[in-house]
Design a protein around this motif. Structure first.
Motif, PDB file in Angstrom:
ATOM      1  N   VAL A  44      14.685 -25.759  62.702  1.00 14.70           N
ATOM      2  CA  VAL A  44      14.645 -25.939  63.976  1.00 14.70           C
ATOM      3  C   VAL A  44      14.770 -27.424  64.399  1.00 14.70           C
ATOM      4  O   VAL A  44      15.634 -27.702  65.346  1.00 14.70           O
ATOM      5  CB  VAL A  44      13.396 -25.367  64.759  1.00 14.70           C
ATOM      6  N   VAL A  45      14.088 -28.234  63.817  1.00 16.93           N
ATOM      7  CA  VAL A  45      14.039 -29.655  63.860  1.00 16.93           C
ATOM      8  C   VAL A  45      15.509 -30.347  63.650  1.00 16.93           C
ATOM      9  O   VAL A  45      15.933 -31.205  64.394  1.00 16.93           O
ATOM     10  CB  VAL A  45      13.142 -30.526  63.034  1.00 16.93           C
ATOM     11  N   GLY A  58      18.047 -28.508  66.173  1.00 21.56           N
ATOM     12  CA  GLY A  58      17.800 -28.620  67.338  1.00 21.56           C
ATOM     13  C   GLY A  58      17.565 -27.251  68.179  1.00 21.56           C
ATOM     14  O   GLY A  58      17.492 -26.140  67.546  1.00 21.56           O
ATOM     15  N   ALA A  59      17.511 -27.561  69.515  1.00 22.12           N
ATOM     16  CA  ALA A  59      16.854 -26.035  70.298  1.00 22.12           C
ATOM     17  C   ALA A  59      18.003 -25.061  70.533  1.00 22.12           C
ATOM     18  O   ALA A  59      19.292 -25.728  70.131  1.00 22.12           O
ATOM     19  CB  ALA A  59      16.247 -26.530  71.601  1.00 22.12           C
ATOM     20  N   GLY A  60      17.933 -24.061  70.932  1.00 26.66           N
ATOM     21  CA  GLY A  60      19.107 -23.145  71.061  1.00 26.66           C
ATOM     22  C   GLY A  60      18.904 -22.052  70.246  1.00 26.66           C
ATOM     23  O   GLY A  60      18.040 -21.616  69.144  1.00 26.66           O
ATOM     24  N   GLU A  61      20.076 -21.095  70.205  1.00 23.74           N
ATOM     25  CA  GLU A  61      20.277 -19.981  69.361  1.00 23.74           C
ATOM     26  C   GLU A  61      20.506 -20.242  67.907  1.00 23.74           C
ATOM     27  O   GLU A  61      20.352 -19.599  66.877  1.00 23.74           O
ATOM     28  CB  GLU A  61      21.326 -18.918  69.950  1.00 23.74           C
ATOM     29  N   PRO A  99      19.869 -22.437  65.481  1.00 24.10           N
ATOM     30  CA  PRO A  99      18.726 -22.272  64.359  1.00 24.10           C
ATOM     31  C   PRO A  99      18.319 -20.990  64.072  1.00 24.10           C
ATOM     32  O   PRO A  99      17.985 -20.345  62.903  1.00 24.10           O
ATOM     33  CB  PRO A  99      17.752 -23.262  64.799  1.00 24.10           C
ATOM     34  N   ARG A 100      18.038 -20.001  64.997  1.00 25.72           N
ATOM     35  CA  ARG A 100      17.438 -18.737  65.015  1.00 25.72           C
ATOM     36  C   ARG A 100      18.736 -17.764  64.251  1.00 25.72           C
ATOM     37  O   ARG A 100      18.232 -17.142  63.189  1.00 25.72           O
ATOM     38  CB  ARG A 100      17.074 -18.053  66.087  1.00 25.72           C
ATOM     39  N   GLU A 160      12.021 -16.550  66.414  1.00 29.93           N
ATOM     40  CA  GLU A 160      11.279 -16.477  67.731  1.00 29.93           C
ATOM     41  C   GLU A 160       9.977 -16.791  67.681  1.00 29.93           C
ATOM     42  O   GLU A 160       9.529 -17.648  68.459  1.00 29.93           O
ATOM     43  CB  GLU A 160      11.675 -15.122  68.295  1.00 29.93           C
ATOM     44  N   ALA A 182      10.483 -21.030  67.404  1.00 29.05           N
ATOM     45  CA  ALA A 182      11.129 -21.543  68.659  1.00 29.05           C
ATOM     46  C   ALA A 182      12.033 -20.563  69.227  1.00 29.05           C
ATOM     47  O   ALA A 182      13.107 -20.430  69.035  1.00 29.05           O
ATOM     48  CB  ALA A 182      11.644 -22.776  68.201  1.00 29.05           C
ATOM     49  N   ALA A 183      11.477 -20.313  70.698  1.00 28.79           N
ATOM     50  CA  ALA A 183      12.255 -19.385  71.332  1.00 28.79           C
ATOM     51  C   ALA A 183      11.539 -19.123  72.776  1.00 28.79           C
ATOM     52  O   ALA A 183      10.305 -19.665  72.952  1.00 28.79           O
ATOM     53  CB  ALA A 183      12.419 -18.023  70.743  1.00 28.79           C
ATOM     54  N   GLU A 184      12.265 -18.951  73.719  1.00 25.96           N
ATOM     55  CA  GLU A 184      11.966 -18.844  75.060  1.00 25.96           C
ATOM     56  C   GLU A 184      11.971 -17.359  75.595  1.00 25.96           C
ATOM     57  O   GLU A 184      11.575 -16.895  76.549  1.00 25.96           O
ATOM     58  CB  GLU A 184      12.636 -19.776  76.134  1.00 25.96           C
TER      59      GLU A 184
END
Length: 280
Positions: free
Chosen positions: A138-139, A142-145, A147-148, A221, A224-226
């Motif tokens: 994730v680092v 970055g953020a978003g889908e 890395p997931r 998730e 890192a997930a919203e």
């Protein structure tokens, strides 16, 4: 007179015997089909009974009725949003794993050098705990889908590679020699001989990997997930809304089972010859 009565009784009972056998077989067939459902209902009933008899609080172990109530208390839009987020990540990582794993498996099965070079690296990657690596991914990404999706890809990738290589290597050597004697190219040998033999192995891996894709999406998730069912479970447990967390878990299990059945149906529709005779 006695013998006549006995013979008449036997003749009237004779047609009844096959009829009783048919009914018995029909009942046994229905019991066989309904056995999983009946077992699940029995478990749910015992669970509900234990929660009521011992008056267990919802934050320890919610009853099935409390889980259902909490699930229907939420807006259906919330469930759709979180379910679609998890499904999107799962299918994205799963598709990426298929696109990369099958060509790589063909390369590994037909090149000793590539197999000796890449296979140990794949084993190392598979042996690395994804939960520990996920925050680093994730680092880095970055953020978003993305890395997931990549985390899901890492979890689903290895079983497809291993099963496909096993299937390709199971091709009888005499068929390979026959294709070479007929002047077939290596690409044609792979396409017409090796890959058909590998189809049952590939679909076996695909069925396993689709369930792993759901697990990978949930792990991602958690990190890192919203939105997503994994995020929803973590959010619910942090506020001790355990019935909601159980409801999300049931949705995850249902989603995983449905996707598993979809892969099985695809194999049945497109490659029925690859199934065992009793499953066709």
């Amino acid at each position: 007179m006695n013998s006549q009565t006995t013979s008449a009784a036997r003749s009237s009972a004779a047609p009844l015997q096959p009829e009783l056998t048919k009914r018995k077989l029909l009942v046994l067939a229905w019991l066989d089909r309904l056995a999983p459902v009946l077992a699940a209902l029995a478990v749910i009933g015992v669970w509900e009974l234990i929660c009521r008899v011992f008056a267990l609080p919802n934050y320890l172990l919610p009853s099935p009725s409390a889980i259902v109530t909490s699930a229907f208390a939420l807006d259906p839009g919330i469930w759709l949003t979180h379910t679609w987020a998890t499904l999107r990540v799962s299918l994205g990582g799963y598709a990426l794993a298929i696109i990369i794993a099958i060509p790589l498996a063909v390369l590994l099965a037909n090149s000793r050098l590539m197999s000796r070079t890449l296979y140990p690296m794949l084993v190392v990657i598979q042996s690395t705990p994804i939960v520990g690596v996920a925050p680093i991914i994730v680092v880095l990404m970055g953020a978003g889908e993305m890395p997931r999706i990549f985390i899901t890809f890492l979890i689903t990738f290895f079983p497809i590679v291993v099963s496909t290589v096993t299937g390709l290597m199971s091709t009888p050597e005499e068929l390979k020699e026959l294709s070479r004697s007929l002047g077939a190219s290596k690409a044609r040998e792979i396409r017409n001989i090796q890959l058909p033999f590998a189809v049952p192995y590939i679909f076996s891996a695909l069925r396993i990997s689709i369930t792993l894709a759901i697990i990978g999406a949930v792990v991602a998730e958690f990190v890192a997930a919203e939105k997503g069912l994994g995020f929803f479970i973590a959010f619910s447990t942090s506020f001790l809304r355990i019935p909601q967390a159980f409801a999300a878990l049931i949705v995850l299990v249902t989603l995983s089972l449905l996707l598993f059945q979809v892969i099985a149906l695809v194999q049945r529709w497109l490659f029925p010859w690859s199934l065992p005779k009793e499953s066709r």
